[in-house]
Design a protein around this motif. Sequence first.
Motif, mmCIF file in Angstrom:
data_model
loop_
_atom_site.group_PDB
_atom_site.id
_atom_site.type_symbol
_atom_site.label_atom_id
_atom_site.label_comp_id
_atom_site.label_asym_id
_atom_site.label_seq_id
_atom_site.Cartn_x
_atom_site.Cartn_y
_atom_site.Cartn_z
ATOM 1 N N GLU A 121 0.883 -1.078 0.079
ATOM 2 C CA GLU A 121 -0.054 -0.057 -0.031
ATOM 3 C C GLU A 121 1.170 1.352 0.093
ATOM 4 O O GLU A 121 0.472 2.392 -0.530
ATOM 5 C CB GLU A 121 -0.978 0.022 1.335
ATOM 6 C CG GLU A 121 -2.021 -1.102 1.101
ATOM 7 C CD GLU A 121 -2.780 -1.198 2.332
ATOM 8 O OE1 GLU A 121 -3.243 -0.178 3.008
ATOM 9 O OE2 GLU A 121 -2.657 -2.382 3.306
ATOM 10 N N THR A 122 1.995 1.090 0.479
ATOM 11 C CA THR A 122 2.965 2.245 0.428
ATOM 12 C C THR A 122 4.449 1.726 0.424
ATOM 13 O O THR A 122 4.845 0.728 0.688
ATOM 14 C CB THR A 122 3.007 3.103 1.893
ATOM 15 O OG1 THR A 122 3.068 2.148 3.113
ATOM 16 C CG2 THR A 122 1.476 3.745 2.195
ATOM 17 N N ARG A 135 2.086 7.535 -2.564
ATOM 18 C CA ARG A 135 2.224 6.371 -1.706
ATOM 19 C C ARG A 135 3.802 6.063 -1.535
ATOM 20 O O ARG A 135 4.163 5.076 -1.186
ATOM 21 C CB ARG A 135 1.577 5.056 -2.244
ATOM 22 C CG ARG A 135 -0.179 5.365 -2.031
ATOM 23 C CD ARG A 135 -0.873 4.093 -2.590
ATOM 24 N NE ARG A 135 -2.178 4.642 -2.188
ATOM 25 C CZ ARG A 135 -2.763 4.206 -1.079
ATOM 26 N NH1 ARG A 135 -2.147 3.465 -0.165
ATOM 27 N NH2 ARG A 135 -3.929 4.577 -0.699
ATOM 28 N N ALA A 182 3.856 7.778 5.905
ATOM 29 C CA ALA A 182 3.355 6.275 5.378
ATOM 30 C C ALA A 182 2.234 5.722 6.167
ATOM 31 O O ALA A 182 1.119 5.543 5.693
ATOM 32 C CB ALA A 182 4.412 5.571 5.131
ATOM 33 N N CYS A 201 -1.233 7.089 5.479
ATOM 34 C CA CYS A 201 -1.730 6.615 4.289
ATOM 35 C C CYS A 201 -2.436 5.171 4.533
ATOM 36 O O CYS A 201 -3.120 4.837 3.556
ATOM 37 C CB CYS A 201 -0.979 6.516 3.326
ATOM 38 S SG CYS A 201 -0.277 7.947 2.421
#
Length: 424
Positions: A310-311, A386, A420, A423
Motif C-alpha cells: 500500500e505504501t 504512496r 506512510a 496513508c
Amino acid sequence: MIQEARQYRTGLAVIGSGLAGFAASVFALQRGIRTAQVGNTGAIAYTTGYLDLLGWHGDRLLDNPWSGLATLRQEEPDHPLSRISDQDIRDAFFGFTQALSEMGVDYTPPGDRNLLGLTPAGTRKPTLCMPRTMVAGIAAAAAGDRTLILDIAGLDGFSARELVANAGASWPNLRSRRIIFPGVDAGVRVFPEVMARALEAPAHRQQLAGIIRSVAGDAKYIGLPAILGIHRPDRVHRDLERLTGFTLFEIPTMPPAVPGIRLREMFEQAFPARGLTLVPQQKVKSLELGKTTARLHLNDSYGKVEIEAETVILATGRFLSGGLAADRHRVRETLLGIPVSQPESRDHWYREDYFDLRGHPINRCGIRVDEAFRPISESGRPISERLFAAGILLGGQDWIRQRCGAGVAIASAYRAVSFAAGCL
Ligand SMILES: Cc1cc2nc3c(=O)[nH]c(=O)nc-3n(C[C@H](O)[C@H](O)[C@H](O)COP(=O)(O)OP(=O)(O)OC[C@H]3O[C@@H](n4cnc5c(N)ncnc54)[C@H](O)[C@@H]3O)c2cc1C
C-alpha cells in the motif's frame, strides 16, 4: 515453462537495507505496520558504528549538534535535517537506539552534546550515539588516564603506534603494544570479522584475556580494535573485562568493519522473528506505482517475487549502494528515474581545490521531497501519494563533510514512516 511469481501483500515495502532502510523497518514495527523489506549489502558494513547527528558546520566541529541544527535550519533550509523538528529527531534516535539495544547490540541513547569517539587514526570524531563497547574510551581520553592500546600482528589499517603518536599529545599516559591473536601464527594476515567470530567462543576469550593480562602492566584501560564478537558483543566485552580485570573499549577499524556487520546480521535475525518479511541480498528490479497500491518486482534464489504494497519507502542510498548512478553528463536515480537535483553540468561537479571547505557540489546531489517526504517531479508535485523516501538518497546534504550520515538516515526514515502510516 513460464514460472509464476511468488506473491506477497503488505502495508509498507521498504527498498534498501542500509541504515535508513533498517531504521524505517524498526519504526514501522514499532507502529505495528505490516512490513516487507528488500535490499542487498550496501554501505552499512563500512560504518564505524557511530551514529552521527551533526558533527560539522561551516568550518568547525560541533560540540552541540542541537545548536548546530538551529544554525543549519537558517543557512540550509533544504537540508533534510532542517525539515525535521528537534523533537522528532530525538524521538527517532531514542526509538532506534532502544531497538538496537533490545535486539542485541547495546547503544547509548542520544544526549544533549556530541560524544567524542576515537577514530583508528587517533583523532576524535563528534557523534551522538555509540555502541556501549566503545564508551569507556571517552572517559579514558578525557581524563588522560593510563591506557594501553593494543593492535594485532597481521591486521591491516589499525596501528596502535600511529594512534598513540596522534593522540598522545593530549593523553600523556597512553602506550601501545602489538599482540598475536590466539591460534594465529606470526606473520599471517588477520581480519576483524574473523577474529570477532572467533571471540564468540569462550576458549578464545580466555586465551586472549591471558595475553592481555601478560602485557597490560599498570594500565587502567585497554583499547582494542573493534573485534569483540558479532552476535553478542556486550557479552563478549563483559566477559573479557571479567577475565582480565581491566576496563576495555573498542575502537573502530577501517572498513569493512565489524560494528556495521553486527547491525546487519542482527537485523537479519531479529526482523523475521518480529513478523517482518525480509528479502535480504536482493535488489528490486522494477517498481510499478498504481493508484491504490505499488508493485515491486524482484528475483530471489527460488525465482520471481512480487510484492504488492500500500505504501513504499525508497532508501536506496547513493553511488556506492546503487541508488544513484552517473554517466559522463548527468546523475540519475536508478529505480524510477526520479529527477535528481544536481549541478547544471559536469564541469560544476567539483571545485578546483580538493580540500575546499565548502565541499563539492556533486556530494549534495540527490532526489527532492515534499513536506511529507514524498519524492517530487520537476514540477514539484509528488510522484505518487504512496511513495516516500529516506536516507542519503535525499539531496541537499553532504553527509561525509557534515558528519550527519546516520542522522539523515534515521530521522528521515522516522518521518517517512509516520507519513506512510497516515496513508494506511
Ligand atoms: C566508510 C564509511 C564510513 C561511515 N561512517 C559513518 C559514521 O561513522 N557515522 C555515521 O553516522 N555514518 C557513517 N557512514 C554513513 C552511513 O553508513 C550512511 O549514512 C548510511 O549508511 C546511509 O544510509 P542509507 O540507508 O541512506 O544508504 P546506504 O547505507 O547506502 O544503503 C542503501 C541500501 O539500498 C540498497 N539498494 C540500492 N538499490 C536497491 C534496489 N534497487 N533494490 C533494493 N535495495 C537497493 C543497497 O544495497 C543498500 O543496502 C559511513 C559510511 C561509509 C561508506
